[in-house]
Scaffold this active site. Structure first.
Site, PDB file in Angstrom:
ATOM      1  N   THR A 273      -4.461   5.197  -2.619  1.00 33.25           N
ATOM      2  CA  THR A 273      -3.183   5.836  -2.948  1.00 33.25           C
ATOM      3  C   THR A 273      -3.332   6.884  -4.053  1.00 33.25           C
ATOM      4  O   THR A 273      -4.222   6.787  -4.912  1.00 33.25           O
ATOM      5  CB  THR A 273      -2.168   4.764  -3.431  1.00 33.25           C
ATOM      6  OG1 THR A 273      -1.110   5.385  -4.165  1.00 33.25           O
ATOM      7  CG2 THR A 273      -2.807   3.727  -4.347  1.00 33.25           C
TER       8      THR A 273
ATOM      9  N   LYS B  92      -5.143  -1.083  -7.106  1.00 31.75           N
ATOM     10  CA  LYS B  92      -5.672  -0.231  -6.020  1.00 31.75           C
ATOM     11  C   LYS B  92      -6.973   0.464  -6.443  1.00 31.75           C
ATOM     12  O   LYS B  92      -7.804   0.770  -5.588  1.00 31.75           O
ATOM     13  CB  LYS B  92      -4.619   0.794  -5.595  1.00 31.75           C
ATOM     14  CG  LYS B  92      -3.469   0.193  -4.777  1.00 31.75           C
ATOM     15  CD  LYS B  92      -3.877  -0.029  -3.327  1.00 31.75           C
ATOM     16  CE  LYS B  92      -2.685  -0.403  -2.459  1.00 31.75           C
ATOM     17  NZ  LYS B  92      -3.038  -0.515  -1.032  1.00 31.75           N
TER      18      LYS B  92
ATOM     19  N   TYR C 294       0.077  -1.790 -10.109  1.00 30.61           N
ATOM     20  CA  TYR C 294      -0.220  -1.445  -8.707  1.00 30.61           C
ATOM     21  C   TYR C 294      -1.385  -0.464  -8.645  1.00 30.61           C
ATOM     22  O   TYR C 294      -2.345  -0.659  -7.900  1.00 30.61           O
ATOM     23  CB  TYR C 294       1.041  -0.840  -8.062  1.00 30.61           C
ATOM     24  CG  TYR C 294       0.789  -0.173  -6.721  1.00 30.61           C
ATOM     25  CD1 TYR C 294       0.686  -0.931  -5.561  1.00 30.61           C
ATOM     26  CD2 TYR C 294       0.667   1.221  -6.621  1.00 30.61           C
ATOM     27  CE1 TYR C 294       0.450  -0.320  -4.330  1.00 30.61           C
ATOM     28  CE2 TYR C 294       0.438   1.831  -5.393  1.00 30.61           C
ATOM     29  CZ  TYR C 294       0.331   1.054  -4.256  1.00 30.61           C
ATOM     30  OH  TYR C 294       0.092   1.658  -3.036  1.00 30.61           O
TER      31      TYR C 294
HETATM   32  P1  NAP Z   1       5.071  -1.420   3.121  1.00 27.84           P
HETATM   33  O1  NAP Z   1       6.074  -0.870   4.072  1.00 27.84           O
HETATM   34  O2  NAP Z   1       5.511  -1.970   1.815  1.00 27.84           O
HETATM   35  O3  NAP Z   1       4.241  -2.547   3.911  1.00 27.84           O
HETATM   36  C1  NAP Z   1       3.380  -3.420   3.231  1.00 27.84           C
HETATM   37  C2  NAP Z   1       2.904  -4.466   4.227  1.00 27.84           C
HETATM   38  O4  NAP Z   1       2.027  -5.374   3.557  1.00 27.84           O
HETATM   39  C3  NAP Z   1       4.016  -5.311   4.836  1.00 27.84           C
HETATM   40  O5  NAP Z   1       3.699  -5.557   6.196  1.00 27.84           O
HETATM   41  C4  NAP Z   1       3.922  -6.615   4.050  1.00 27.84           C
HETATM   42  O6  NAP Z   1       4.356  -7.750   4.766  1.00 27.84           O
HETATM   43  C5  NAP Z   1       2.418  -6.697   3.894  1.00 27.84           C
HETATM   44  N1  NAP Z   1       1.992  -7.627   2.854  1.00 27.84           N
HETATM   45  C6  NAP Z   1       2.370  -7.662   1.555  1.00 27.84           C
HETATM   46  N2  NAP Z   1       1.757  -8.680   0.923  1.00 27.84           N
HETATM   47  C7  NAP Z   1       0.979  -9.293   1.850  1.00 27.84           C
HETATM   48  C8  NAP Z   1       0.110 -10.414   1.820  1.00 27.84           C
HETATM   49  N3  NAP Z   1      -0.095 -11.121   0.695  1.00 27.84           N
HETATM   50  N4  NAP Z   1      -0.530 -10.777   2.955  1.00 27.84           N
HETATM   51  C9  NAP Z   1      -0.325 -10.099   4.114  1.00 27.84           C
HETATM   52  N5  NAP Z   1       0.486  -9.024   4.204  1.00 27.84           N
HETATM   53  C10 NAP Z   1       1.129  -8.639   3.081  1.00 27.84           C
HETATM   54  O7  NAP Z   1       3.949  -0.324   2.795  1.00 27.84           O
HETATM   55  P2  NAP Z   1       3.600   1.027   3.582  1.00 27.84           P
HETATM   56  O8  NAP Z   1       4.439   2.110   3.038  1.00 27.84           O
HETATM   57  O9  NAP Z   1       3.560   0.750   5.030  1.00 27.84           O
HETATM   58  O10 NAP Z   1       2.132   1.277   3.010  1.00 27.84           O
HETATM   59  C11 NAP Z   1       0.982   0.765   3.689  1.00 27.84           C
HETATM   60  C12 NAP Z   1      -0.189   0.720   2.714  1.00 27.84           C
HETATM   61  O11 NAP Z   1      -0.459   2.025   2.243  1.00 27.84           O
HETATM   62  C13 NAP Z   1       0.014  -0.126   1.470  1.00 27.84           C
HETATM   63  O12 NAP Z   1      -1.235  -0.701   1.136  1.00 27.84           O
HETATM   64  C14 NAP Z   1       0.421   0.863   0.400  1.00 27.84           C
HETATM   65  O13 NAP Z   1       0.084   0.372  -0.876  1.00 27.84           O
HETATM   66  C15 NAP Z   1      -0.386   2.051   0.813  1.00 27.84           C
HETATM   67  N6  NAP Z   1       0.167   3.367   0.478  1.00 27.84           N
HETATM   68  C16 NAP Z   1       1.426   3.697   0.870  1.00 27.84           C
HETATM   69  C17 NAP Z   1       1.920   4.959   0.597  1.00 27.84           C
HETATM   70  C18 NAP Z   1       3.302   5.392   1.012  1.00 27.84           C
HETATM   71  O14 NAP Z   1       3.804   6.376   0.456  1.00 27.84           O
HETATM   72  N7  NAP Z   1       3.935   4.728   1.978  1.00 27.84           N
HETATM   73  C19 NAP Z   1       1.105   5.900  -0.072  1.00 27.84           C
HETATM   74  C20 NAP Z   1      -0.181   5.525  -0.443  1.00 27.84           C
HETATM   75  C21 NAP Z   1      -0.646   4.259  -0.143  1.00 27.84           C
HETATM   76  P3  NAP Z   1       5.894  -8.290   4.720  1.00 27.84           P
HETATM   77  O15 NAP Z   1       6.601  -7.516   5.804  1.00 27.84           O
HETATM   78  O16 NAP Z   1       5.742  -9.730   5.039  1.00 27.84           O
HETATM   79  O17 NAP Z   1       6.414  -8.011   3.345  1.00 27.84           O
HETATM   80  N1  GDD Z   2      12.076   3.404  -6.176  1.00 27.57           N
HETATM   81  C1  GDD Z   2      12.818   4.224  -6.950  1.00 27.57           C
HETATM   82  N2  GDD Z   2      14.142   3.975  -7.102  1.00 27.57           N
HETATM   83  N3  GDD Z   2      12.212   5.290  -7.524  1.00 27.57           N
HETATM   84  C2  GDD Z   2      12.980   6.127  -8.260  1.00 27.57           C
HETATM   85  C3  GDD Z   2      14.349   5.919  -8.448  1.00 27.57           C
HETATM   86  C4  GDD Z   2      14.963   4.784  -7.851  1.00 27.57           C
HETATM   87  O1  GDD Z   2      16.151   4.537  -7.973  1.00 27.57           O
HETATM   88  N4  GDD Z   2      14.819   6.929  -9.201  1.00 27.57           N
HETATM   89  C5  GDD Z   2      13.791   7.742  -9.489  1.00 27.57           C
HETATM   90  N5  GDD Z   2      12.670   7.253  -8.924  1.00 27.57           N
HETATM   91  C6  GDD Z   2      11.333   7.841  -9.034  1.00 27.57           C
HETATM   92  C7  GDD Z   2      10.259   6.857  -9.469  1.00 27.57           C
HETATM   93  O2  GDD Z   2      10.298   6.696 -10.900  1.00 27.57           O
HETATM   94  C8  GDD Z   2       8.998   7.562  -8.977  1.00 27.57           C
HETATM   95  O3  GDD Z   2       8.562   8.487  -9.945  1.00 27.57           O
HETATM   96  C9  GDD Z   2       9.474   8.324  -7.737  1.00 27.57           C
HETATM   97  O4  GDD Z   2      10.908   8.285  -7.763  1.00 27.57           O
HETATM   98  C10 GDD Z   2       8.987   7.731  -6.422  1.00 27.57           C
HETATM   99  O5  GDD Z   2       9.241   6.351  -6.443  1.00 27.57           O
HETATM  100  P1  GDD Z   2       9.014   5.434  -5.143  1.00 27.57           P
HETATM  101  O6  GDD Z   2       9.746   5.987  -3.990  1.00 27.57           O
HETATM  102  O7  GDD Z   2       9.282   4.019  -5.533  1.00 27.57           O
HETATM  103  O8  GDD Z   2       7.463   5.677  -4.800  1.00 27.57           O
HETATM  104  P2  GDD Z   2       6.174   5.654  -5.719  1.00 27.57           P
HETATM  105  O9  GDD Z   2       5.654   7.055  -5.800  1.00 27.57           O
HETATM  106  O10 GDD Z   2       6.391   4.939  -6.990  1.00 27.57           O
HETATM  107  O11 GDD Z   2       5.178   4.770  -4.842  1.00 27.57           O
HETATM  108  C11 GDD Z   2       5.043   5.002  -3.442  1.00 27.57           C
HETATM  109  O12 GDD Z   2       4.060   5.982  -3.222  1.00 27.57           O
HETATM  110  C12 GDD Z   2       2.739   5.642  -3.657  1.00 27.57           C
HETATM  111  C13 GDD Z   2       1.802   6.822  -3.361  1.00 27.57           C
HETATM  112  O13 GDD Z   2       1.850   7.716  -4.445  1.00 27.57           O
HETATM  113  C14 GDD Z   2       4.650   3.675  -2.795  1.00 27.57           C
HETATM  114  O14 GDD Z   2       4.703   3.827  -1.399  1.00 27.57           O
HETATM  115  C15 GDD Z   2       3.260   3.246  -3.175  1.00 27.57           C
HETATM  116  O15 GDD Z   2       2.873   2.121  -2.388  1.00 27.57           O
HETATM  117  C16 GDD Z   2       2.292   4.401  -2.904  1.00 27.57           C
HETATM  118  O16 GDD Z   2       0.973   4.056  -3.249  1.00 27.57           O
END
Ligand code: NAP
Ligand code: GDD
Length: 362
Positions: free
Chosen positions: A138, A165, A161
């Site tokens: 990430t 990672k 987090y």
């Molecule tokens: P997400 O929607 O939060 O999905 C996370 C998944 O992990 C869910 O299926 C959750 O299961 C499962 N999980 C959590 N704890 C677990 C455990 N102990 N054992 C087995 N499964 C578990 O995340 P996403 O947005 O799809 O992201 C996928 C991956 O990419 C994550 O590793 C995240 O950190 C990484 N990532 C995401 C982003 C982004 O912007 N979306 C960016 C960079 C990296 P439940 O449904 O049971 O909760």
């Molecule tokens: N969640 C949330 N809720 N974030 C807020 C809010 C709020 O009400 N208001 C402002 N923010 C700001 C957070 O402080 C952060 O700077 C930004 O919005 C994005 O927050 P999130 O959408 O929670 O995402 P993230 O960037 O912290 O994390 C996501 O992206 C990562 C990759 O850079 C997650 O998907 C992580 O799993 C992932 O690794």
């Protein structure tokens, strides 16, 4: 770019999450058998993939659900031994940055130690030479390192987090270099979709905007409006994950759009997509978004949503993925926001159309 023929069986951990759902669709379309590793919970966590479980004829046989948990070594061993996957996409994580400050041990257990358990299971079962692994790294690895960030940018995580990672990233590199494992870290920047969890800021915004557009008297309360992120579409990012595992040699790649937008700008685009506008007034915690005609406050700052520490602005340089993988994001920021708003407007409308019998709470 020459892709190998799909190799058959893919195992997705975190299959019930946003990316797990998009990746399963992609792999099924490419002809893989998809094995989903998912937690067994008392409530249902299968909403995003329910259509794959009892989908069109033939499909269900290629999408197989296995129960397990990244904190439970035995379940990982059992499922890996049974599936004998050609490709593993390790997407499972406690993925919410703010939550990781409240639950650092749980976050590290799944996001860092979970990866160790997975890699050791692969090694112990003798799968090192046959299976390729994608590790969901990430942009949070970069944390306090200023943009633009690429594969050479120092890791300076700003949250439990991010720190967990970083550990997972280096575990992957260590197993690659020590044992010759084909493991690639995808350093993905934020990616969103209508399937995004509703506590992440984009989906929180588009859901609130849809309700406001439907006439609800809601105030959207947000934390840091100046936070800037590089927001891609999840569909584009899962294509990059697959491309990494088709390479002859493993490596680490940034997946990003190269554009950065603030939370405030996301709000503006979302309101615009719903035919609404606001005027921003005030500063800091006093800042509000006001509807010009009525003077009604639609958006306000809630300091309880500030994080103990914030990353520097995020903007990724995906030049390496472009060159080596032939990968490029296809969805623009405006298209992404508009798609999410459209989906939430439709969801609010269908909720509103639900017929509720008198006396029965909806
Ligand atoms: P997400 O929607 O939060 O999905 C996370 C998944 O992990 C869910 O299926 C959750 O299961 C499962 N999980 C959590 N704890 C677990 C455990 N102990 N054992 C087995 N499964 C578990 O995340 P996403 O947005 O799809 O992201 C996928 C991956 O990419 C994550 O590793 C995240 O950190 C990484 N990532 C995401 C982003 C982004 O912007 N979306 C960016 C960079 C990296 P439940 O449904 O049971 O909760
Ligand atoms: N969640 C949330 N809720 N974030 C807020 C809010 C709020 O009400 N208001 C402002 N923010 C700001 C957070 O402080 C952060 O700077 C930004 O919005 C994005 O927050 P999130 O959408 O929670 O995402 P993230 O960037 O912290 O994390 C996501 O992206 C990562 C990759 O850079 C997650 O998907 C992580 O799993 C992932 O690794």
């Amino acid at each position: 770019m020459a892709h190998r023929t799909p190799r058959g069986r893919a195992l997705i951990t975190g299959a019930t999450g946003q990316d797990g759902a998009f990746l399963a669709e992609l792999l099924l379309a490419k002809g893989y058998a998809v094995h989903a590793f998912a937690r067994r919970t008392s409530g249902s966590n299968l909403g995003r993939v329910a259509h794959l479980l009892d989908g069109s004829p033939g499909r269900e046989r290629r999408y197989v659900l296995h129960h397990g948990d990244m904190t439970d070594t035995a379940s990982l061993m059992r499922v890996l031994a049974e599936v004998q996957p050609d490709e593993i996409y390790n997407l499972a994580a406690q993925s919410h940055v703010a939550v990781s400050f409240d639950a650092p041990e749980d976050t590290a257990n799944t996001d860092a130690l979970g990866v160790v358990r997975l890699l050791e299971a692969v090694r112990t079962l003798g799968l090192t030479d046959r299976c390729r692994i994608y590790q969901a790294s990430t942009s949070e690895l970069f944390g306090a390192s200023p943009p633009p960030q690429d594969e050479t940018t120092p890791f300076r995580p700003c949250s439990p987090y991010g720190a967990a990672k970083v550990c997972a990233y280096w575990m992957g590199v260590t197993y690659r270099e020590a044992y010759g494992l084909h493991l690639s870290n995808g350093i993905a920047f934020n990616h969103e979709s209508p399937l995004r969890g509703d506590s992440f800021v984009t989906r929180k915004i588009t859901r609130a905007v849809a309700r406001i557009a439907a006439g609800e008297r809601e105030v959207l309360r947000l934390g840091n409006l100046d936070a800037a992120r590089d927001w891609a579409h999840a569909r584009d990012v899962v294509d990059g994950m697959w491309r990494m595992l088709q390479q002859p040699a493993p490596d680490d790649y940034v997946l990003a759009t190269g554009e950065s937008h603030s939370v405030r700008s996301f709000v503006d685009h979302a309101l615009d997509a719903a035919g609404l506008t606001i005027r921003w007034e005030g500063e800091g915690v006093e800042e509000v978004g006001v509807e010009p005609r009525s003077g009604r406050v639609l958006v306000a700052v809630d300091p309880s949503l500030f994080r103990p520490r914030e990353t520097r602005g995020m903007r990724g340089d995906a030049g390496k993925a472009r060159r080596v993988l032939g990968w490029a994001p296809r969805t623009s920021f405006a298209e992404l926001v508009a798609e999410m708003v459209r989906a939430d407007l439709a969801a609010v409308k269908s909720e509103g159309e639900t017929v509720v019998s008198p006396g029965i709470p909806a």
